[in-house]
Design a protein around this motif. Structure first.
Motif, PDB file in Angstrom:
ATOM      1  N   ALA A  44       0.835  -1.199   0.000  1.00 48.76           N
ATOM      2  CA  ALA A  44       0.000   0.000   0.000  1.00 48.76           C
ATOM      3  C   ALA A  44       0.869   1.247   0.000  1.00 48.76           C
ATOM      4  CB  ALA A  44      -0.919   0.011   1.221  1.00 48.76           C
ATOM      5  N   THR A  45       0.260   2.356  -0.391  1.00 49.16           N
ATOM      6  CA  THR A  45       0.920   3.659  -0.344  1.00 49.16           C
ATOM      7  C   THR A  45      -0.022   4.645   0.328  1.00 49.16           C
ATOM      8  OG1 THR A  45       2.145   3.206  -2.372  1.00 49.16           O
ATOM      9  CG2 THR A  45       1.943   5.512  -1.729  1.00 49.16           C
ATOM     10  N   ALA A  46       0.538   5.443   1.234  1.00 48.23           N
ATOM     11  CA  ALA A  46      -0.225   6.502   1.893  1.00 48.23           C
ATOM     12  C   ALA A  46       0.340   7.846   1.452  1.00 48.23           C
ATOM     13  CB  ALA A  46      -0.129   6.375   3.415  1.00 48.23           C
ATOM     14  N   VAL A  47      -0.535   8.697   0.949  1.00 49.95           N
ATOM     15  CA  VAL A  47      -0.158  10.069   0.598  1.00 49.95           C
ATOM     16  C   VAL A  47      -0.910  10.976   1.560  1.00 49.95           C
ATOM     17  CG1 VAL A  47      -0.164  11.849  -1.174  1.00 49.95           C
ATOM     18  CG2 VAL A  47       0.191   9.459  -1.829  1.00 49.95           C
ATOM     19  N   MET A  48      -0.155  11.721   2.357  1.00 50.67           N
ATOM     20  CA  MET A  48      -0.748  12.594   3.372  1.00 50.67           C
ATOM     21  C   MET A  48      -0.438  14.040   3.028  1.00 50.67           C
ATOM     22  SD  MET A  48       0.345  10.295   6.671  1.00 50.67           S
ATOM     23  CE  MET A  48       2.024  10.095   6.083  1.00 50.67           C
ATOM     24  N   THR A  49      -1.459  14.886   3.142  1.00 47.32           N
ATOM     25  CA  THR A  49      -1.317  16.302   2.846  1.00 47.32           C
ATOM     26  C   THR A  49      -1.913  17.102   3.992  1.00 47.32           C
ATOM     27  OG1 THR A  49      -1.637  15.751   0.513  1.00 47.32           O
ATOM     28  CG2 THR A  49      -1.731  18.074   1.101  1.00 47.32           C
ATOM     29  N   ALA A  50      -1.194  18.145   4.413  1.00 48.70           N
ATOM     30  CA  ALA A  50      -1.672  18.968   5.522  1.00 48.70           C
ATOM     31  C   ALA A  50      -1.902  20.398   5.061  1.00 48.70           C
ATOM     32  CB  ALA A  50      -0.646  18.958   6.657  1.00 48.70           C
ATOM     33  N   ALA A  64      -8.759  -5.020  -1.372  1.00 47.99           N
ATOM     34  CA  ALA A  64      -9.679  -4.456  -0.376  1.00 47.99           C
ATOM     35  C   ALA A  64      -9.286  -4.879   1.035  1.00 47.99           C
ATOM     36  CB  ALA A  64     -11.112  -4.888  -0.688  1.00 47.99           C
ATOM     37  N   GLU A  65      -8.800  -6.111   1.184  1.00 45.17           N
ATOM     38  CA  GLU A  65      -8.398  -6.604   2.500  1.00 45.17           C
ATOM     39  C   GLU A  65      -7.199  -5.811   3.038  1.00 45.17           C
ATOM     40  OE1 GLU A  65      -8.734  -8.688  -0.206  1.00 45.17           O
ATOM     41  OE2 GLU A  65     -10.717  -9.442   0.325  1.00 45.17           O
ATOM     42  N   VAL A  66      -6.226  -5.589   2.173  1.00 47.20           N
ATOM     43  CA  VAL A  66      -5.045  -4.817   2.579  1.00 47.20           C
ATOM     44  C   VAL A  66      -5.455  -3.380   2.886  1.00 47.20           C
ATOM     45  CG1 VAL A  66      -2.817  -3.894   1.807  1.00 47.20           C
ATOM     46  CG2 VAL A  66      -3.413  -6.276   1.334  1.00 47.20           C
ATOM     47  N   GLU A  68      -8.298  -2.275   4.070  1.00 45.97           N
ATOM     48  CA  GLU A  68      -8.946  -2.237   5.384  1.00 45.97           C
ATOM     49  C   GLU A  68      -7.915  -2.337   6.506  1.00 45.97           C
ATOM     50  OE1 GLU A  68     -12.122  -1.519   6.291  1.00 45.97           O
ATOM     51  OE2 GLU A  68     -12.243  -1.039   4.154  1.00 45.97           O
ATOM     52  N   ARG A  69      -6.940  -3.218   6.346  1.00 46.03           N
ATOM     53  CA  ARG A  69      -5.892  -3.365   7.370  1.00 46.03           C
ATOM     54  C   ARG A  69      -5.081  -2.082   7.506  1.00 46.03           C
ATOM     55  NH1 ARG A  69      -0.841  -5.242   6.477  1.00 46.03           N
ATOM     56  NH2 ARG A  69      -1.457  -6.353   4.578  1.00 46.03           N
ATOM     57  N   MET A  70      -4.737  -1.472   6.365  1.00 44.37           N
ATOM     58  CA  MET A  70      -3.920  -0.261   6.389  1.00 44.37           C
ATOM     59  C   MET A  70      -4.682   0.935   6.957  1.00 44.37           C
ATOM     60  SD  MET A  70      -1.054  -1.389   5.667  1.00 44.37           S
ATOM     61  CE  MET A  70      -0.270   0.207   5.829  1.00 44.37           C
ATOM     62  N   LYS A  71      -5.981   0.979   6.768  1.00 45.28           N
ATOM     63  CA  LYS A  71      -6.785   2.028   7.415  1.00 45.28           C
ATOM     64  C   LYS A  71      -6.583   1.964   8.921  1.00 45.28           C
ATOM     65  CE  LYS A  71     -10.697   2.105   4.183  1.00 45.28           C
ATOM     66  NZ  LYS A  71     -12.139   1.763   4.107  1.00 45.28           N
ATOM     67  N   GLY A  72      -6.608   0.764   9.463  1.00 43.60           N
ATOM     68  CA  GLY A  72      -6.402   0.584  10.897  1.00 43.60           C
ATOM     69  C   GLY A  72      -4.999   0.960  11.334  1.00 43.60           C
ATOM     70  N   VAL A  73      -4.006   0.605  10.527  1.00 42.30           N
ATOM     71  CA  VAL A  73      -2.614   0.936  10.840  1.00 42.30           C
ATOM     72  C   VAL A  73      -2.433   2.457  10.884  1.00 42.30           C
ATOM     73  CG1 VAL A  73      -0.246   0.859   9.951  1.00 42.30           C
ATOM     74  CG2 VAL A  73      -1.644  -1.214   9.954  1.00 42.30           C
ATOM     75  N   VAL A  74      -2.915   3.136   9.857  1.00 44.72           N
ATOM     76  CA  VAL A  74      -2.761   4.591   9.796  1.00 44.72           C
ATOM     77  C   VAL A  74      -3.535   5.251  10.939  1.00 44.72           C
ATOM     78  CG1 VAL A  74      -3.284   6.659   8.439  1.00 44.72           C
ATOM     79  CG2 VAL A  74      -2.273   4.660   7.329  1.00 44.72           C
ATOM     80  N   SER A  75      -4.764   4.811  11.171  1.00 38.51           N
ATOM     81  CA  SER A  75      -5.587   5.398  12.232  1.00 38.51           C
ATOM     82  C   SER A  75      -4.942   5.234  13.604  1.00 38.51           C
ATOM     83  CB  SER A  75      -6.980   4.762  12.252  1.00 38.51           C
ATOM     84  OG  SER A  75      -7.656   5.024  11.063  1.00 38.51           O
ATOM     85  N   LYS A  93     -13.558   7.222   2.947  1.00 39.48           N
ATOM     86  CA  LYS A  93     -14.470   7.170   1.802  1.00 39.48           C
ATOM     87  C   LYS A  93     -13.720   6.516   0.639  1.00 39.48           C
ATOM     88  CE  LYS A  93     -17.431  10.846   3.188  1.00 39.48           C
ATOM     89  NZ  LYS A  93     -17.853  10.268   4.392  1.00 39.48           N
ATOM     90  N   ALA A  94     -14.453   5.754  -0.154  1.00 37.94           N
ATOM     91  CA  ALA A  94     -13.832   5.156  -1.346  1.00 37.94           C
ATOM     92  C   ALA A  94     -13.399   6.266  -2.295  1.00 37.94           C
ATOM     93  CB  ALA A  94     -14.814   4.222  -2.035  1.00 37.94           C
TER      94      ALA A  94
END
Length: 95
Positions: A44-50, A64-66, A68-75, A93-94
């Protein structure tokens, strides 16, 4: 690839973004240049902007499984660094 995006209202978005990037840079490929950070996980890749009022996180994953897991990791990591404001409302949101 599947994607999700969440915008978190906070005045400390850049601070949290930097903390997350520095934390993950010990083991992952990370790019950090204000106002954006990119973290490349294995699947996965996370792009964060502030900006002045929010932190936006865009996640893209191989399945989709990864995702969902990564949403939890980032959160969970974000809440750890933003403990004074935690739990932060990450409304995914999708994309």
């Amino acid at each position: 690839m599947t994607k999700a995006i969440a915008t978190v209202p906070t005045e400390n978005g850049w601070k949290y973004l930097q903390q997350l990037c520095k934390h993950w840079a010990h083991k992952l490929d990370v790019e950090l240049e204000e106002p954006r950070g990119i973290v490349k996980f294995l699947e996965a890749t996370a792009v964060m902007t502030a900006d002045a009022g929010a932190l936006t996180v865009e996640l893209e994953a191989v399945s989709a499984e990864v995702l969902e897991r990564m949403k939890g990791v980032v959160s969970s990591h974000l809440d750890r660094f933003a403990f004074r404001e935690a739990p932060l409302p990450l409304d995914w949101k999708a994309a």
